[in-house]
Every structure is written in structure tokens, then in C-alpha cells.
Design an enzyme around this catalytic site. Structure first.
Site, PDB file in Angstrom:
ATOM      1  N   TYR A   5      -0.511   2.443  -1.776  1.00 53.30           N
ATOM      2  CA  TYR A   5      -1.352   1.753  -0.797  1.00 53.30           C
ATOM      3  C   TYR A   5      -2.515   2.688  -0.483  1.00 53.30           C
ATOM      4  O   TYR A   5      -2.386   3.641   0.279  1.00 53.30           O
ATOM      5  CB  TYR A   5      -0.546   1.411   0.455  1.00 53.30           C
ATOM      6  CG  TYR A   5      -1.337   0.772   1.570  1.00 53.30           C
ATOM      7  CD1 TYR A   5      -2.321  -0.170   1.298  1.00 53.30           C
ATOM      8  CD2 TYR A   5      -1.093   1.104   2.902  1.00 53.30           C
ATOM      9  CE1 TYR A   5      -3.049  -0.751   2.321  1.00 53.30           C
ATOM     10  CE2 TYR A   5      -1.808   0.518   3.934  1.00 53.30           C
ATOM     11  CZ  TYR A   5      -2.786  -0.399   3.636  1.00 53.30           C
ATOM     12  OH  TYR A   5      -3.514  -0.984   4.652  1.00 53.30           O
TER      13      TYR A   5
ATOM     14  N   ASP B  95      -2.113  -2.227  -3.371  1.00 50.64           N
ATOM     15  CA  ASP B  95      -3.373  -2.546  -2.711  1.00 50.64           C
ATOM     16  C   ASP B  95      -4.266  -1.327  -2.867  1.00 50.64           C
ATOM     17  O   ASP B  95      -4.099  -0.327  -2.173  1.00 50.64           O
ATOM     18  CB  ASP B  95      -3.101  -2.870  -1.236  1.00 50.64           C
ATOM     19  CG  ASP B  95      -4.371  -3.136  -0.448  1.00 50.64           C
ATOM     20  OD1 ASP B  95      -5.473  -3.061  -1.028  1.00 50.64           O
ATOM     21  OD2 ASP B  95      -4.265  -3.400   0.768  1.00 50.64           O
TER      22      ASP B  95
END
Length: 255
Positions: A105, A144
Site C-alpha cells: 500500500y 494500491d
């Protein structure tokens, strides 16, 4: 083999929605999530057949990652061995005999790009980390990445040119990652496909208008390009402001 990644924007919240349905329907060998926003013991997941691995942020209700897998790894490592970046629970690495599996992330540069410098430092450190691993055996990483690489990867590139996730600096850093010997798997299969996104703001009915960004990826060492089979963005799956993304490959666990 099937790999899935999903920024759930709060694991405890999505557990009350459709999380188990999505996991069961997609039936992945590896199911990676970002933004768990929880600490150890705050949720117990009922995932028969899956080994569960978590990396929690020191700050409560923030960041965090997890991997659920049907294939027990030979080792598990949290972080990238840089203390400055390892307090936010952003990276988990599973080692297998023939490859590394990573969920990540990447930090958001934030409003007024207040964290851009921090984020660029993370990008550089993560590039060094993945390159070091890739020199030993192939790497698959997903998550992400908080960057839309090219103009085709977001609905409104002109008006977002200097927005977090579409600055020249962030895009250049992702280009450097690919140039270090990695493949953006979705573009590997669909170099010209537009209008396919993985994140939509909650503001302005962005999802219903498909005013989105492609910021969730599977990136792989170029050494396994020939073993990639397909990449899918499940933009029909709700439950978060992101949708799941998927990679299928040949059996990488075979020598």
C-alpha cells in the site's frame, strides 16, 4: 494460478458488506488487501483453507495490509527494512521456492502534496527492495500504488495533472520501477484499453459516471512475462471506493 488484490478501505467495514462473497466468488490462490485500518485482534476472519498474514500500522485505524493464501510460504517478512517506512504496515512479502509474493500500500502524497517527498522516498526504497529480490527469483507485487501511470489511466488527466497520484514525480518514479525490469500486467495484455479504472472518489457520483483512476496494479518481474495469462479489473464489484484487480498465471510453484 489466481491472484487478487483489493484496497478494502477498512476491513472491519467491508466484513459487514460483501467481503466473504467476493473472496468466495473470486476463489483466488492469493487474496491480498490494503487499508485494513485495524490492529491485531480487532477482527477475526473465517477463511477456511487460507493462511492469514497481517502487517499493522502503529497508528490506530490507519493503513495496514494482509495476505490470505491457500499456499503456505517458506517465509514471511513485514516491511522493506527501512525504519522510516516500516511503521505504517504497508508491505508484506511471502517467499516461495520459485518466486516472491508482495502486497503493498504505497503512501498517498496527500492534500497539497504534503507527503510527496515521503512518498518519493518510499518509491525509491521499494524499488531497491523489489529489485534486490528480483535478482534472486521472480517477484509478483500488487496493491494500491496510488499512481495513475499514463493519461489513459484516469478519466480527467488534464485537470488532475498536479494532483496526488498524477504528478510528474510519481509517474516518473513508476516508470523507473518498470525500467528496473518489471511489467505492468494490465498494460501487458491491454496496452490501449481506456475507461477501465480501479478507484473512484466518493464525491460527485464519480463511480456512476466512471470518473475513475487506475491505481491498483499487479506488477511482475519481466522474467515471468511468458507465464502471465490474463489481468482483470473487477469494476463491477462494490464494497469499497476501490475494486478488486486480478492476475492469472501458469503454475509458478512448479520448477
Amino acid at each position: 494460478m489466481k491472484f487478487v488484490s483489493w484496497n478494502v478501505n477498512g476491513l472491519r467495514a467491508v466484513l459487514k458488506k460483501n467481503f466473504y462473497d467476493v473472496v468466495n466468488d473470486l476463489d483466488a490462490d492469493w487474496f491480498c488487501i490494503q487499508e485494513t485500518k485495524m490492529q491485531e485482534g480487532q477482527a477475526k476472519l473465517d477463511l477456511p483453507g487460507y493462511h492469514q498474514y497481517f502487517n499493522y500500522a502503529e497508528r490506530k485505524g490507519y493503513s495496514g495490509t494482509a495476505i490470505f493464501t491457500k499456499h503456505e510460504p517458506i517465509s514471511v517478512h513485514n516491511g522493506i527494512d527501512v525504519p522510516e517506512y516500516d511503521t505504517e504496515g504497508r508491505v508484506i512479502t511471502l517467499e516461495y521456492p520459485t518466486f516472491y509474493m508482495i502486497t503493498v500500500y504505497v503512501p498517498n502524497s496527500g492534500g497539497e502534496l504534503k507527503r510527496l517527498e515521503f512518498r518519493q522516498g518510499f518509491d525509491k526504497a521499494f524499488r531497491a527492495y523489489t529489485s534486490q529480490l528480483s535478482a534472486k527469483k521472480p517477484v509478483i507485487y500488487c496493491g494500491d500504488l496510488n499512481v495513475a501511470h499514463e493519461e489513459i489511466d484516469l478519466k480527467n488527466p488534464k485537470t488532475n495533472h498536479h494532483s496526488a497520484g498524477f504528478t510528474d514525480e510519481e509517474r516518473t518514479d513508476f516508470t523507473a520501477q518498470l525500467d528496473a525490469g518489471f511489467t505492468d500486467t494490465f498494460r501487458h495484455f491491454y496496452p490501449d484499453r481506456d475507461g477501465i479504472y480501479s478507484w473512484w472518489s466518493y464525491r460527485g457520483a464519480a463511480r456512476s459516471r466512471n470518473a475513475g483512476w487506475r491505481i491498483d496494479y499487479f506488477v511482475t518481474s519481466q522474467a515471468i512475462d511468458g507465464q502471465l495469462q490474463d489481468a482483470v479489473i473487477h469494476d463491477d464489484i462494490l464494497g469499497s471506493d476501490h475494486c478488486p484487480v486480478e492476475l492469472t498465471t501458469k503454475n509458478l510453484l512448479e520448477d
